[in-house]
Design an enzyme around this catalytic site. Structure first.
Site, PDB file in Angstrom:
ATOM      1  N   TYR A 281      -2.643  11.192   1.897  1.00 55.73           N
ATOM      2  CA  TYR A 281      -3.036  11.046   0.495  1.00 55.73           C
ATOM      3  C   TYR A 281      -2.907  12.384  -0.248  1.00 55.73           C
ATOM      4  O   TYR A 281      -2.468  12.427  -1.399  1.00 55.73           O
ATOM      5  CB  TYR A 281      -4.487  10.560   0.404  1.00 55.73           C
ATOM      6  CG  TYR A 281      -4.677   9.074   0.588  1.00 55.73           C
ATOM      7  CD1 TYR A 281      -5.015   8.257  -0.483  1.00 55.73           C
ATOM      8  CD2 TYR A 281      -4.536   8.482   1.843  1.00 55.73           C
ATOM      9  CE1 TYR A 281      -5.217   6.901  -0.331  1.00 55.73           C
ATOM     10  CE2 TYR A 281      -4.735   7.126   2.018  1.00 55.73           C
ATOM     11  CZ  TYR A 281      -5.070   6.337   0.927  1.00 55.73           C
ATOM     12  OH  TYR A 281      -5.255   4.989   1.089  1.00 55.73           O
TER      13      TYR A 281
ATOM     14  N   HIS B  68      -4.618  -7.696   0.016  1.00 57.06           N
ATOM     15  CA  HIS B  68      -3.881  -6.448   0.182  1.00 57.06           C
ATOM     16  C   HIS B  68      -3.156  -6.371   1.521  1.00 57.06           C
ATOM     17  O   HIS B  68      -2.141  -5.688   1.649  1.00 57.06           O
ATOM     18  CB  HIS B  68      -4.866  -5.285   0.041  1.00 57.06           C
ATOM     19  CG  HIS B  68      -4.237  -3.966  -0.232  1.00 57.06           C
ATOM     20  ND1 HIS B  68      -3.518  -3.709  -1.371  1.00 57.06           N
ATOM     21  CD2 HIS B  68      -4.213  -2.804   0.483  1.00 57.06           C
ATOM     22  CE1 HIS B  68      -3.094  -2.464  -1.366  1.00 57.06           C
ATOM     23  NE2 HIS B  68      -3.490  -1.891  -0.245  1.00 57.06           N
TER      24      HIS B  68
ATOM     25  N   ASP C 248       0.849  -1.179   0.000  1.00 52.78           N
ATOM     26  CA  ASP C 248       0.000   0.000   0.000  1.00 52.78           C
ATOM     27  C   ASP C 248       0.902   1.251   0.000  1.00 52.78           C
ATOM     28  O   ASP C 248       1.877   1.294  -0.751  1.00 52.78           O
ATOM     29  CB  ASP C 248      -0.965  -0.045   1.191  1.00 52.78           C
ATOM     30  CG  ASP C 248      -2.092   0.969   1.092  1.00 52.78           C
ATOM     31  OD1 ASP C 248      -3.052   0.713   0.348  1.00 52.78           O
ATOM     32  OD2 ASP C 248      -2.009   2.017   1.751  1.00 52.78           O
TER      33      ASP C 248
END
Length: 401
Positions: A318, A371, A191
């Protein structure tokens, strides 16, 4: 390497007051539930029936103190880096403690987490990496494991100004490994941790012996699509389609994270909904989240976010990453790179893309895991790391690791 001016890590123990837990339980019991269309299930986001069940368990049965004590089995520290207090777990290999083997020097390894998690992502795999001999593997494959919480995540400080991007975090982790006395080391992540480990390899190639990732991030390509292999072009279309149907969370994080942060910081049920939907969607659970995570495991992760108040600061990373210059995003990694592309993960890149973007010396496709592979399939993930890093141990040891 450490000297008189080097920051000194201090032992860290997390302690939660009874008042904090009572406030949490009161908020859970007072949840104001939204309506939902009949039989919506998970189609519109988090399944309300499942969330009600989880929230009831969180309020009345979940034992946070037991989970906090379980996490405390890892040696944990805080150190001042870049003006921020950084929390990290530092578990030395059995070879260096003398408790289990005499197999030779361990390879230092920094494990880089992503969102929505923290050092929690690697809680299951740390013992498998530090003492492989005790888990049926070769003692010579032991690692000294360092798992930091990124700034704004877990028990690390929240930046008061602009969030740090993955490039800056990579610089902090290089500094951290120097503080711990590691001249040369391996890096691994998934990630956003995949980005951090990538920039460690790009910006510190003299110190990173090799880098392992479980994904290659979303693709960035500014050239002529005709120059791509057919499977690469197909992957670009696949990731664009995934972003259109599954990427709303990331758009919110990149653009207006504070709007979502208000509700998620105030409502534990809302926080759980935001995180649980991703745990289910991104794991290899075939739609049943508890095939990958028990309720206690889910709630340990969510409670870490709640008690540390870090959902807003984590989302803001982000936005910081969205401002990284395109030239950074397309740099090729020349440090020896390995990829384990787990079968249940999202947007799985083809081998041609891995070789285009990195000096890929090993790429595998484990049959199970998604993930959060290090948490979902810790034994499989540990074996992937052992196999990949095995050829690079001698070089790291020779460099004084």
């Amino acid at each position: 390497m450490p000297d008189a001016t080097t920051p000194r890590p201090e032992p860290f123990t997390a302690r939660t007051s009874s008042a904090e837990l009572e406030d949490l339980r009161a908020r859970l019991r007072a949840t104001r539930w939204p309506d939902t269309p009949e039989d919506a299930g998970w189609a519109l986001g988090t399944d309300l029936d499942y969330l009600r069940e989880l929230v009831a368990y969180w309020a009345d049965e979940f034992d946070w103190q037991a989970q906090e004590a379980a996490l405390a089995r890892f040696p944990r520290f805080r150190v001042r880096l870049g003006g921020l207090g950084i929390h990290f777990a530092h578990a030395r290999a059995a070879t260096t403690t003398g408790s289990a083997t005499t197999a030779g020097p361990a390879l230092p390894l920094v494990l880089c987490h992503g969102w929505p998690d923290s050092f929690w992502r690697y809680a299951k795999v740390i013992p498998l990496l530090t003492d492989p001999g005790a888990h049926g593997a070769d003692p010579a494959d032991a690692f000294d494991v360092v798992v930091p919480d990124m700034p704004g995540f877990g028990y690390s400080d929240r930046p008061t100004g602009q969030a740090l991007d993955s490039v800056a975090v990579a610089g902090l982790w290089a500094e951290l490994m120097g503080v711990l006395g590691y001249a040369r080391f391996g890096a691994a992540g998934g990630d956003m941790g995949s980005h951090v480990s990538r920039y460690l390899a790009l910006d510190h190639p003299d110190r990173v012996a090799a880098v392992h990732r479980t994904d290659a991030g979303l693709p960035v390509f500014n050239g002529d699509p005709a120059d791509l292999a057919p499977e690469e072009r197909a992957w670009l279309k696949e990731t664009a389609a995934w972003g259109a149907t599954e990427g709303a969370y990331a758009a919110m994080h990149r653009t207006k994270p504070q709007t979502a942060a208000v509700g998620l910081t105030d409502s534990p049920a809302g926080l759980a909904a935001w995180i649980v939907e991703k745990l289910r969607s991104w794991s290899d659970c075939d739609g049943d989240i508890e095939r990958s995570f028990t309720k206690d495991e889910i709630l340990t992760n969510v409670t870490l976010y709640w008690l540390t108040g870090t959902i807003g600061s984590a989302m803001r990373m982000y936005r910081a990453n969205a401002a990284i210059p395109p030239a950074q995003l397309t740099r090729r990694v020349e440090v020896p790179s390995g990829f384990s592309i787990f079968s249940g993960d999202v947007v799985r890149p083809p081998r041609a893309w891995l070789e285009r973007t990195a000096n890929t010396v090993r790429a595998t496709e484990p049959a199970r895991g998604g993930h959060f592979a290090a948490f979902e399939e810790p034994e499989l993930y540990a074996e992937e790391l052992r196999a990949f890093f095995r050829p690079y141990r001698a070089a790291a040891a020779a460099a004084g690791a």
